[in-house]
Design an enzyme around this catalytic site. Structure first.
Site, PDB file in Angstrom:
ATOM      1  N   TYR A 152     -60.162   3.352 -51.277  1.00  0.00           N
ATOM      2  CA  TYR A 152     -59.194   4.423 -51.536  1.00  0.00           C
ATOM      3  C   TYR A 152     -57.814   4.047 -51.012  1.00  0.00           C
ATOM      4  O   TYR A 152     -56.791   4.292 -51.663  1.00  0.00           O
ATOM      5  CB  TYR A 152     -59.668   5.729 -50.906  1.00  0.00           C
ATOM      6  CG  TYR A 152     -58.742   6.897 -51.184  1.00  0.00           C
ATOM      7  CD1 TYR A 152     -58.476   7.306 -52.491  1.00  0.00           C
ATOM      8  CD2 TYR A 152     -58.124   7.587 -50.141  1.00  0.00           C
ATOM      9  CE1 TYR A 152     -57.623   8.373 -52.759  1.00  0.00           C
ATOM     10  CE2 TYR A 152     -57.278   8.661 -50.400  1.00  0.00           C
ATOM     11  CZ  TYR A 152     -57.027   9.039 -51.712  1.00  0.00           C
ATOM     12  OH  TYR A 152     -56.179  10.090 -51.960  1.00  0.00           O
ATOM     13  N   ARG A 159     -50.875   2.946 -56.407  1.00  0.00           N
ATOM     14  CA  ARG A 159     -50.296   4.169 -56.974  1.00  0.00           C
ATOM     15  C   ARG A 159     -48.917   4.434 -56.374  1.00  0.00           C
ATOM     16  O   ARG A 159     -47.966   4.767 -57.095  1.00  0.00           O
ATOM     17  CB  ARG A 159     -51.216   5.359 -56.737  1.00  0.00           C
ATOM     18  CG  ARG A 159     -50.638   6.665 -57.258  1.00  0.00           C
ATOM     19  CD  ARG A 159     -51.623   7.815 -57.197  1.00  0.00           C
ATOM     20  NE  ARG A 159     -52.080   8.104 -55.850  1.00  0.00           N
ATOM     21  CZ  ARG A 159     -52.892   9.132 -55.538  1.00  0.00           C
ATOM     22  NH1 ARG A 159     -53.339   9.923 -56.498  1.00  0.00           N
ATOM     23  NH2 ARG A 159     -53.271   9.326 -54.295  1.00  0.00           N
ATOM     24  N   TYR A 212     -48.256  11.480 -44.902  1.00  0.00           N
ATOM     25  CA  TYR A 212     -49.286  11.147 -43.919  1.00  0.00           C
ATOM     26  C   TYR A 212     -48.854   9.937 -43.086  1.00  0.00           C
ATOM     27  O   TYR A 212     -48.237   9.005 -43.607  1.00  0.00           O
ATOM     28  CB  TYR A 212     -50.594  10.803 -44.627  1.00  0.00           C
ATOM     29  CG  TYR A 212     -51.440  11.992 -45.061  1.00  0.00           C
ATOM     30  CD1 TYR A 212     -51.055  13.296 -44.812  1.00  0.00           C
ATOM     31  CD2 TYR A 212     -52.642  11.776 -45.722  1.00  0.00           C
ATOM     32  CE1 TYR A 212     -51.843  14.361 -45.215  1.00  0.00           C
ATOM     33  CE2 TYR A 212     -53.434  12.833 -46.127  1.00  0.00           C
ATOM     34  CZ  TYR A 212     -53.030  14.126 -45.869  1.00  0.00           C
ATOM     35  OH  TYR A 212     -53.804  15.175 -46.270  1.00  0.00           O
ATOM     36  N   ARG A 225     -49.899  19.176 -53.539  1.00  0.00           N
ATOM     37  CA  ARG A 225     -51.105  19.996 -53.371  1.00  0.00           C
ATOM     38  C   ARG A 225     -51.416  20.828 -54.611  1.00  0.00           C
ATOM     39  O   ARG A 225     -52.569  21.215 -54.826  1.00  0.00           O
ATOM     40  CB  ARG A 225     -50.933  20.924 -52.169  1.00  0.00           C
ATOM     41  CG  ARG A 225     -50.721  20.194 -50.853  1.00  0.00           C
ATOM     42  CD  ARG A 225     -51.918  19.348 -50.455  1.00  0.00           C
ATOM     43  NE  ARG A 225     -51.668  18.686 -49.160  1.00  0.00           N
ATOM     44  CZ  ARG A 225     -52.510  17.829 -48.604  1.00  0.00           C
ATOM     45  NH1 ARG A 225     -53.641  17.511 -49.202  1.00  0.00           N
ATOM     46  NH2 ARG A 225     -52.207  17.264 -47.457  1.00  0.00           N
ATOM     47  N   GLU A 337     -65.008  18.880 -51.284  1.00  0.00           N
ATOM     48  CA  GLU A 337     -63.662  18.959 -51.852  1.00  0.00           C
ATOM     49  C   GLU A 337     -63.730  19.849 -53.080  1.00  0.00           C
ATOM     50  O   GLU A 337     -64.706  19.782 -53.837  1.00  0.00           O
ATOM     51  CB  GLU A 337     -63.138  17.565 -52.198  1.00  0.00           C
ATOM     52  CG  GLU A 337     -61.723  17.560 -52.743  1.00  0.00           C
ATOM     53  CD  GLU A 337     -61.121  16.154 -52.805  1.00  0.00           C
ATOM     54  OE1 GLU A 337     -60.467  15.862 -53.826  1.00  0.00           O
ATOM     55  OE2 GLU A 337     -61.318  15.369 -51.854  1.00  0.00           O
TER      56      GLU A 337
END
Length: 343
Positions: A152, A159, A212, A225, A337
């Site tokens: 990930y 990305r 982050y 979000r 999730e």
């Protein structure tokens, strides 16, 4: 490259999404409408293709004995489809859905960047400047690549580099899901729009993912979000809720406690979609948890599925369109999730 342009129309298309399960008749739900794409969360996967005039994406998300679910996107305008390299897509003059697969490899970042940039370029060429929603389904999501980096985190580097390369040409980072799948490789699909206004939201309970700290990887996750679409000619806004988990600030909370993680996850979504949060972003209106539809719930441990189902039924309503999948989440300590759409 094959490009077939839709005719220009005066009204903005109304985009809809619903789930079809084995034995159900899709035709009853699509009467008078046009299919923009189908995504089957099933027992096997393959590269996306064009089928019956729209992309067909097949992703390995259901284990043996689990029910497969097909997510069907429809519009009220005629659809035209095409292929651009490995990307398959369909457009209706207002919305674009495109999909691509990255086969398993030792390191993903360079290929992820190239695939994202190819999708961005397709959107620009066809005239769909606003990216609404991204789905990224990553095999062995918390496993290591050949360099020892988590898959990930490797994906997030590629990305982020694509968004950096397109800075100034993309109107921000939209809602997204990054979740595990049951097959090596990465399956991706995207939604974009032409004239509708896409507005990206953050959550007052959470640090924006793109901020982050470095402890979560060399590049932070590139998404908002939620994304609110205000489409001209439609009855009201649509809010696309990103995959949401038990994170406060940037910390995973209640490791090992599925009841507490469900409660935090649902509280995070409730805060995100509430009128107070939309007001913070300069928007009117708002939603409740029971406004969520096309809900997808990802659960790490199969033994937790009954507990998660009970929490979702109580908070969202037992009659909602909810699909459950037993797959890994993007952090090893996260157990559940949830994503969805508010209309």
């Amino acid at each position: 490259m094959t490009v077939i342009h839709p005719e220009t129309g005066a009204l903005t298309a109304a985009l809809d999404c619903f789930f079809i399960r084995p034995g159900e008749d899709e035709r009853a739900r699509t009467a008078g409408r046009h299919v923009l794409g189908r995504i089957t969360y099933g027992h096997g996967g393959r590269a996306p293709l064009l089928h019956d005039g729209a992309p067909l994406v097949r992703i390995a998300m259901a284990g043996a004995g689990a029910e497969r679910v097909t997510e069907v996107w429809t519009t009220d305008r005629p659809v035209r489809c095409g292929r651009d390299g490995d990307l398959v897509y369909a457009e209706d003059g207002e919305h674009l859905l495109c999909a691509v697969r990255i086969e398993e490899r030792g390191v993903y970042r360079d290929t992820v960047r190239a695939v994202y940039e190819a999708a961005f370029a397709l959107m620009a060429r066809l005239g769909y400047p606003d990216l609404l929603r991204m789905w990224n389904l990553v095999g062995s999501i918390t496993g290591p690549n050949e360099e020892g980096t988590e898959n990930y985190r490797d994906f997030c580097v590629g990305r982020a580099q694509a968004f950096e390369a397109w800075a100034g040409r993309m109107a921000g980072m939209p809602a997204a899901t990054g979740i595990g799948s049951l097959r090596p490789g990465i399956d991706l699909y995207f939604l974009a729009c032409r004239t509708g206004r896409a507005r990206h939201l953050e959550n007052p309970r959470q640090t924006p993912a793109h901020r982050y700290p470095v402890q979560y990887g060399p590049k932070p996750p590139s998404f908002a979000r939620a994304t609110l679409l205000e489409a001209a000619g439609c009855s009201g806004p649509v809010l696309y809720v990103s995959g949401t988990a038990s994170i406060i600030g940037d910390d995973s909370v209640y490791p090992g406690d599925i009841d507490a993680q469900c409660a935090v996850t649902l509280a995070n979504i409730e805060a995100l979609i509430a009128p107070e949060n939309l007001g913070r972003h300069g928007m009117a209106g708002g939603f409740r948890l029971r406004d969520l539809d096309c809900v997808k719930v990802y659960v790490r441990d199969a033994g937790h599925l009954p507990t998660v189902r009970a929490h979702c039924a109580k908070a969202l309503g037992a009659d909602r369109g909810i699909a459950f999948f037993n797959v890994d989440v993007c952090r090893p300590e996260l157990l559940v999730e949830i994503e969805g759409i508010c209309r």
